[in-house]
Design an enzyme around this catalytic site. Structure first.
Site, PDB file in Angstrom:
ATOM      1  N   ASN A   1      -1.616  -3.647  -1.194  1.00  0.00           N
ATOM      2  CA  ASN A   1      -0.574  -3.472  -0.199  1.00  0.00           C
ATOM      3  C   ASN A   1      -1.014  -3.136   1.245  1.00  0.00           C
ATOM      4  O   ASN A   1      -2.169  -2.611   1.343  1.00  0.00           O
ATOM      5  CB  ASN A   1       0.456  -2.364  -0.711  1.00  0.00           C
ATOM      6  CG  ASN A   1       1.659  -2.557  -1.416  1.00  0.00           C
ATOM      7  OD1 ASN A   1       1.741  -3.788  -1.202  1.00  0.00           O
ATOM      8  ND2 ASN A   1       2.217  -1.725  -1.938  1.00  0.00           N
TER       9      ASN A   1
ATOM     10  N   ALA B   1       4.776  -2.460 -11.470  1.00  0.00           N
ATOM     11  CA  ALA B   1       4.156  -1.835 -12.773  1.00  0.00           C
ATOM     12  C   ALA B   1       3.738  -0.491 -12.506  1.00  0.00           C
ATOM     13  O   ALA B   1       3.568  -0.004 -11.355  1.00  0.00           O
ATOM     14  CB  ALA B   1       2.808  -2.635 -13.121  1.00  0.00           C
TER      15      ALA B   1
ATOM     16  N   LYS C   1       5.491  -8.254   4.048  1.00  0.00           N
ATOM     17  CA  LYS C   1       5.301  -7.200   2.962  1.00  0.00           C
ATOM     18  C   LYS C   1       5.127  -5.709   3.754  1.00  0.00           C
ATOM     19  O   LYS C   1       5.846  -4.913   3.449  1.00  0.00           O
ATOM     20  CB  LYS C   1       4.514  -7.655   1.965  1.00  0.00           C
ATOM     21  CG  LYS C   1       4.518  -6.373   0.759  1.00  0.00           C
ATOM     22  CD  LYS C   1       5.014  -6.718  -0.418  1.00  0.00           C
ATOM     23  CE  LYS C   1       5.252  -5.617  -1.569  1.00  0.00           C
ATOM     24  NZ  LYS C   1       4.216  -5.163  -1.972  1.00  0.00           N
TER      25      LYS C   1
ATOM     26  N   ASN D   1       7.173  -2.205   3.464  1.00  0.00           N
ATOM     27  CA  ASN D   1       6.484  -0.917   2.982  1.00  0.00           C
ATOM     28  C   ASN D   1       6.779   0.076   4.186  1.00  0.00           C
ATOM     29  O   ASN D   1       7.008   1.334   3.966  1.00  0.00           O
ATOM     30  CB  ASN D   1       5.182  -1.291   2.636  1.00  0.00           C
ATOM     31  CG  ASN D   1       5.498  -2.042   1.265  1.00  0.00           C
ATOM     32  OD1 ASN D   1       4.572  -2.890   1.286  1.00  0.00           O
ATOM     33  ND2 ASN D   1       6.003  -1.146   0.318  1.00  0.00           N
TER      34      ASN D   1
ATOM     35  N   ASN E   1       8.731   3.237   2.494  1.00  0.00           N
ATOM     36  CA  ASN E   1       7.822   3.810   1.837  1.00  0.00           C
ATOM     37  C   ASN E   1       7.473   5.538   2.443  1.00  0.00           C
ATOM     38  O   ASN E   1       7.872   6.337   1.723  1.00  0.00           O
ATOM     39  CB  ASN E   1       6.317   3.424   1.519  1.00  0.00           C
ATOM     40  CG  ASN E   1       6.431   2.231   0.765  1.00  0.00           C
ATOM     41  OD1 ASN E   1       7.384   1.661   0.530  1.00  0.00           O
ATOM     42  ND2 ASN E   1       5.148   1.994   0.145  1.00  0.00           N
TER      43      ASN E   1
ATOM     44  N   ASN F   1      14.331   4.722  -3.192  1.00  0.00           N
ATOM     45  CA  ASN F   1      14.330   4.034  -2.162  1.00  0.00           C
ATOM     46  C   ASN F   1      15.810   3.724  -1.574  1.00  0.00           C
ATOM     47  O   ASN F   1      15.976   3.841  -0.448  1.00  0.00           O
ATOM     48  CB  ASN F   1      13.877   2.529  -2.358  1.00  0.00           C
ATOM     49  CG  ASN F   1      12.585   2.364  -3.012  1.00  0.00           C
ATOM     50  OD1 ASN F   1      11.909   3.277  -3.008  1.00  0.00           O
ATOM     51  ND2 ASN F   1      11.877   1.287  -3.531  1.00  0.00           N
TER      52      ASN F   1
ATOM     53  N   SER G   1       5.819   3.465  -4.384  1.00  0.00           N
ATOM     54  CA  SER G   1       4.644   3.963  -4.579  1.00  0.00           C
ATOM     55  C   SER G   1       4.144   5.172  -3.913  1.00  0.00           C
ATOM     56  O   SER G   1       3.163   5.903  -4.295  1.00  0.00           O
ATOM     57  CB  SER G   1       3.519   2.617  -4.478  1.00  0.00           C
ATOM     58  OG  SER G   1       3.784   2.259  -2.956  1.00  0.00           O
TER      59      SER G   1
ATOM     60  N   GLU H   1      -1.403   5.245   0.845  1.00  0.00           N
ATOM     61  CA  GLU H   1      -1.883   4.369   1.299  1.00  0.00           C
ATOM     62  C   GLU H   1      -1.294   4.267   2.740  1.00  0.00           C
ATOM     63  O   GLU H   1      -1.249   2.995   3.506  1.00  0.00           O
ATOM     64  CB  GLU H   1      -1.577   2.847   0.695  1.00  0.00           C
ATOM     65  CG  GLU H   1      -2.381   2.804  -0.719  1.00  0.00           C
ATOM     66  CD  GLU H   1      -2.070   1.570  -1.550  1.00  0.00           C
ATOM     67  OE1 GLU H   1      -3.198   0.921  -1.764  1.00  0.00           O
ATOM     68  OE2 GLU H   1      -0.996   0.960  -1.717  1.00  0.00           O
TER      69      GLU H   1
HETATM   70  P1  NAD Z   1      -3.639   2.594  -9.338  1.00  0.00           P
HETATM   71  O1  NAD Z   1      -3.859   3.730  -8.773  1.00  0.00           O
HETATM   72  O2  NAD Z   1      -2.819   2.675 -10.482  1.00  0.00           O
HETATM   73  O3  NAD Z   1      -4.908   1.746 -10.088  1.00  0.00           O
HETATM   74  C1  NAD Z   1      -6.053   1.708  -8.988  1.00  0.00           C
HETATM   75  C2  NAD Z   1      -7.244   1.732 -10.113  1.00  0.00           C
HETATM   76  O4  NAD Z   1      -8.343   1.676  -9.355  1.00  0.00           O
HETATM   77  C3  NAD Z   1      -7.533   3.269 -10.567  1.00  0.00           C
HETATM   78  O5  NAD Z   1      -7.489   3.160 -12.029  1.00  0.00           O
HETATM   79  C4  NAD Z   1      -8.532   3.822 -10.239  1.00  0.00           C
HETATM   80  O6  NAD Z   1      -9.438   4.652 -11.260  1.00  0.00           O
HETATM   81  C5  NAD Z   1      -9.543   2.378  -9.890  1.00  0.00           C
HETATM   82  N1  NAD Z   1     -10.697   2.587  -9.008  1.00  0.00           N
HETATM   83  C6  NAD Z   1     -10.512   3.306  -7.757  1.00  0.00           C
HETATM   84  N2  NAD Z   1     -11.754   3.455  -7.258  1.00  0.00           N
HETATM   85  C7  NAD Z   1     -12.753   2.485  -8.007  1.00  0.00           C
HETATM   86  C8  NAD Z   1     -13.907   2.130  -8.050  1.00  0.00           C
HETATM   87  N3  NAD Z   1     -14.736   2.590  -7.201  1.00  0.00           N
HETATM   88  N4  NAD Z   1     -14.355   1.170  -8.833  1.00  0.00           N
HETATM   89  C9  NAD Z   1     -13.574   0.796  -9.929  1.00  0.00           C
HETATM   90  N5  NAD Z   1     -12.254   1.189 -10.159  1.00  0.00           N
HETATM   91  C10 NAD Z   1     -11.781   2.038  -9.052  1.00  0.00           C
HETATM   92  O7  NAD Z   1      -2.919   1.662  -8.207  1.00  0.00           O
HETATM   93  P2  NAD Z   1      -1.905   0.507  -8.596  1.00  0.00           P
HETATM   94  O8  NAD Z   1      -0.579   0.923  -8.467  1.00  0.00           O
HETATM   95  O9  NAD Z   1      -2.677  -0.344  -9.528  1.00  0.00           O
HETATM   96  O10 NAD Z   1      -2.203  -0.333  -7.031  1.00  0.00           O
HETATM   97  C11 NAD Z   1      -3.469  -0.927  -6.956  1.00  0.00           C
HETATM   98  C12 NAD Z   1      -3.105  -1.867  -5.421  1.00  0.00           C
HETATM   99  O11 NAD Z   1      -2.085  -2.681  -5.894  1.00  0.00           O
HETATM  100  C13 NAD Z   1      -2.429  -0.884  -4.302  1.00  0.00           C
HETATM  101  O12 NAD Z   1      -3.020  -1.277  -3.097  1.00  0.00           O
HETATM  102  C14 NAD Z   1      -1.000  -1.063  -4.619  1.00  0.00           C
HETATM  103  O13 NAD Z   1      -0.233  -1.028  -3.255  1.00  0.00           O
HETATM  104  C15 NAD Z   1      -0.891  -2.705  -4.886  1.00  0.00           C
HETATM  105  N6  NAD Z   1       0.409  -3.041  -5.453  1.00  0.00           N
HETATM  106  C16 NAD Z   1       0.630  -2.270  -6.608  1.00  0.00           C
HETATM  107  C17 NAD Z   1       2.005  -2.826  -7.225  1.00  0.00           C
HETATM  108  C18 NAD Z   1       2.221  -2.008  -8.512  1.00  0.00           C
HETATM  109  O14 NAD Z   1       3.262  -2.383  -8.995  1.00  0.00           O
HETATM  110  N7  NAD Z   1       1.491  -1.339  -9.074  1.00  0.00           N
HETATM  111  C19 NAD Z   1       2.617  -3.899  -6.613  1.00  0.00           C
HETATM  112  C20 NAD Z   1       2.164  -4.650  -5.369  1.00  0.00           C
HETATM  113  C21 NAD Z   1       0.865  -4.077  -5.037  1.00  0.00           C
HETATM  114  O1  KPL Z   2       6.331  -2.226  -2.628  1.00  0.00           O
HETATM  115  C1  KPL Z   2       7.240  -1.200  -2.710  1.00  0.00           C
HETATM  116  C2  KPL Z   2       6.337  -0.062  -2.941  1.00  0.00           C
HETATM  117  O2  KPL Z   2       6.947   0.958  -3.582  1.00  0.00           O
HETATM  118  O3  KPL Z   2       5.099   0.075  -2.685  1.00  0.00           O
HETATM  119  C3  KPL Z   2       8.748  -1.329  -2.455  1.00  0.00           C
HETATM  120  C4  KPL Z   2       8.907  -2.580  -1.929  1.00  0.00           C
HETATM  121  C5  KPL Z   2       9.184  -0.300  -1.433  1.00  0.00           C
HETATM  122  C6  KPL Z   2       9.370  -1.129  -3.753  1.00  0.00           C
HETATM  123  O4  KPL Z   2       9.188   0.339  -4.342  1.00  0.00           O
END
Ligand code: NAD
Ligand code: KPL
Length: 344
Positions: free
Chosen positions: A146, A172, A228, A232, A236, A246, A300, A312
Site C-alpha cells: 500500500n 484479508a 489508492k 488511504n 487510515n 472507517n 489496516s 505504514e
Molecule cells: P502482514 O503483516 O499480515 O504480512 C506481512 C508479512 O511479511 C508478515 O508475515 C511478516 O512476517 C513478513 N515479513 C516481514 N519482513 C520479512 C522479511 N524480511 N522476509 C520475509 N518475510 C517478511 O501484512 P498484510 O496485511 O499481508 O499486508 C502486506 C502489504 O499488502 C501491506 O503493504 C499492505 O498495506 C498491503 N495490502 C494488504 C491488504 C490486506 O487485505 N491485507 C490489502 C491491500 C494491500
Molecule cells: O485500504 C484500506 C486500508 O484499511 O488500508 C481501506 C480502503 C481504508 C479499507 O479499510
C-alpha cells in the site's frame, strides 16, 4: 539457474515473500503445486514449520476458484441444493467452513518463475535485499504494498530487473495466527515499474487471474497507486487516531476540521507528481464514498496500532509530506497526521 522466461508464461513456480494476510490469500487461491513461501533470511531463528492455516471467506463474496474447493469441503448434510454443480454463492453456513491450507517454504530457490512480494512497505527493501541475489535476473517481481515510496525504492535499486507493482482492493485479515479471512472481494491492477517488466505484465496478470480473483492489466500503475494513496491518506490516519471503524470518522471533528485541507494538499501534489488534475472536492467525495462503503471495516492502520505493529504512515501521509518537500508545497495537514500517528 533456469531462466524465468522459460517458465513465467507457462505458470512456473510462484514464490511469495511475506507469509502474512495478503500473501496467504494469494497462496490459498493459487494451485499448491505452483506456490511456495520464501522464508525470512535475516532472522536469527529460521522458519522451520510449514505455513499452515485455515481459510474462510465472508458472506456475499463473489465466487472464485477457491469457493469451488470450499463447496467440495462442505459435508453432504450441510450442502445446499445443487451441490456438485460447482457454482454456489457463499452463505452463512458455508462461511463457517474452514478450508485447511498449507504451503511449503521454497526449496530449491532456482525454480522461481514469478515472485510476489507481500511484506509491509517498510520491510520490502530489506526482504528483497536478502532474496534477490538468489533469484534469476529475469524473474518478474510484483510489489503489493500500500502507499507509495517503497515501490520506487525497489525499482531504483534494481532498475534492470522486471519490477511490477500491484494495487489491490482485496481485503484479508488474520483474526488468529492460524486463520485467514478473505474479508472483502475487490480488484487488483498490475503494471510495469521498470522497462523490462512491460514484457511480463500480461503473463503475470494471467497467472494471478487463475486464482479466480479479478486481476487487470494497468498501463499507468503509478497513477493507480496514487488514487489508492489518496483514499488511504484520507481514511487510515483518522481511524487510527480516533480508534474507530472507517465509517465513524466522517462525523468526527478531527476529520471535519482537516479533510478539506488534506484534500487541497493532495490535489496540488497529484497535479505536480502525475499531471492529473483532480479538484479537492472530488478527492473528498472519493474518500467519503470509500469510508461509507467500508463503514464497518477496521482499517489496516488502526489494526496495526491496536496490535502494536509499526504502521505504514511513512508510505501514506508521510510520503505526501516528502513529496511536498521535494516540490516546495506546504503539507501541514499531512505532517500533523503523520506525527500524531507516529506518536501513538
Ligand atoms: P502482514 O503483516 O499480515 O504480512 C506481512 C508479512 O511479511 C508478515 O508475515 C511478516 O512476517 C513478513 N515479513 C516481514 N519482513 C520479512 C522479511 N524480511 N522476509 C520475509 N518475510 C517478511 O501484512 P498484510 O496485511 O499481508 O499486508 C502486506 C502489504 O499488502 C501491506 O503493504 C499492505 O498495506 C498491503 N495490502 C494488504 C491488504 C490486506 O487485505 N491485507 C490489502 C491491500 C494491500
Ligand atoms: O485500504 C484500506 C486500508 O484499511 O488500508 C481501506 C480502503 C481504508 C479499507 O479499510
Amino acid at each position: 539457474m533456469v531462466s524465468a522466461g522459460e517458465r513465467s508464461g507457462s505458470g512456473g513456480l510462484i514464490a511469495i515473500l511475506g507469509a502474512g494476510s495478503l500473501g496467504r490469500l494469494w497462496a490459498a487461491l493459487l494451485p499448491s503445486e505452483h506456490c511456495a513461501f520464501l522464508p525470512r533470511l535475516s532472522c536469527n531463528q529460521p522458519e522451520r514449520n510449514q505455513p499452515r492455516w485455515s481459510f474462510s471467506r465472508q458472506a456475499g463474496l463473489p465466487e472464485t476458484r477457491c469457493e469451488y474447493v470450499l463447496v467440495r469441503s462442505v459435508p453432504p448434510s450441510m450442502a445446499p441444493q445443487g451441490f456438485g454443480e460447482a457454482r454456489l454463492t457463499a452463505s452463512p453456513s458455508l462461511v463457517r467452513t474452514r478450508i485447511p491450507v498449507s504451503r511449503r517454504w521454497l526449496d530449491p530457490i532456482e525454480h522461481v518463475g514469478l515472485l510476489l512480494v507481500t511484506t509491509k512497505a517498510g520491510d520490502t527493501l530489506a526482504a528483497l535485499n536478502d532474496w534477490l541475489p538468489h533469484i534469476s535476473e529475469d524473474t518478474p517481481v510484483v510489489l503489493f504494498q500500500n502507499g507509495l515510496g517503497s515501490q520506487q525504492a525497489v525499482a531504483e535499486r534494481w532498475p534492470g530487473r522486471p519490477i511490477l507493482a500491484a494495487s489491490t482492493t482485496e481485503g484479508a485479515n488474520r483474526p488468529s495466527p492460524d486463520m485467514l479471512v478473505h474479508a472483502g472481494a475487490g480488484d487488483t491492477w498490475v503494471g510495469a515499474l521498470t522497462a523490462s517488466a512491460a514484457n511480463h505484465s500480461a503473463s503475470v496478470v494471467q497467472q494471478l487471474a487463475a486464482t479466480g480473483l479479478r486481476v487487470h492489466l494497468e498501463e499507468n500503475i503509478l497513477q493507480r497507486l496514487w488514487q489508492k494513496l489518496v483514499i488511504n491518506a484520507g481514511i487510515n490516519p483518522f481511524t487510527a487516531l480516533l480508534d474507530c471503524p472507517n465509517g465513524d470518522i466522517l462525523d468526527s471533528s478531527l476529520y471535519q476540521q482537516n479533510i478539506d485541507g488534506l484534500c487541497r494538499e493532495m490535489s496540488l501534489l497529484l497535479q505536480t507528481e502525475t499531471s492529473e488534475t483532480i479538484a479537492q472536492e472530488v478527492l473528498r467525495e472519493r474518500v467519503e464514498t470509500v469510508a461509507g462503503s467500508t463503514a464497518s471495516n477496521t482499517s489496516s492502520m488502526r489494526a496495526d496500532v491496536k496490535a502494536g505493529r509499526k504502521t505504514e504512515i511513512d508510505f501514506i501521509n508521510g510520503y505526501l509530506v516528502q513529496c511536498g518537500k521535494r516540490h516546495d508545497i506546504a503539507t501541514p495537514v499531512n505532517q500533523m497526521l503523520t506525527e500524531r500517528v507516529k506518536a501513538l
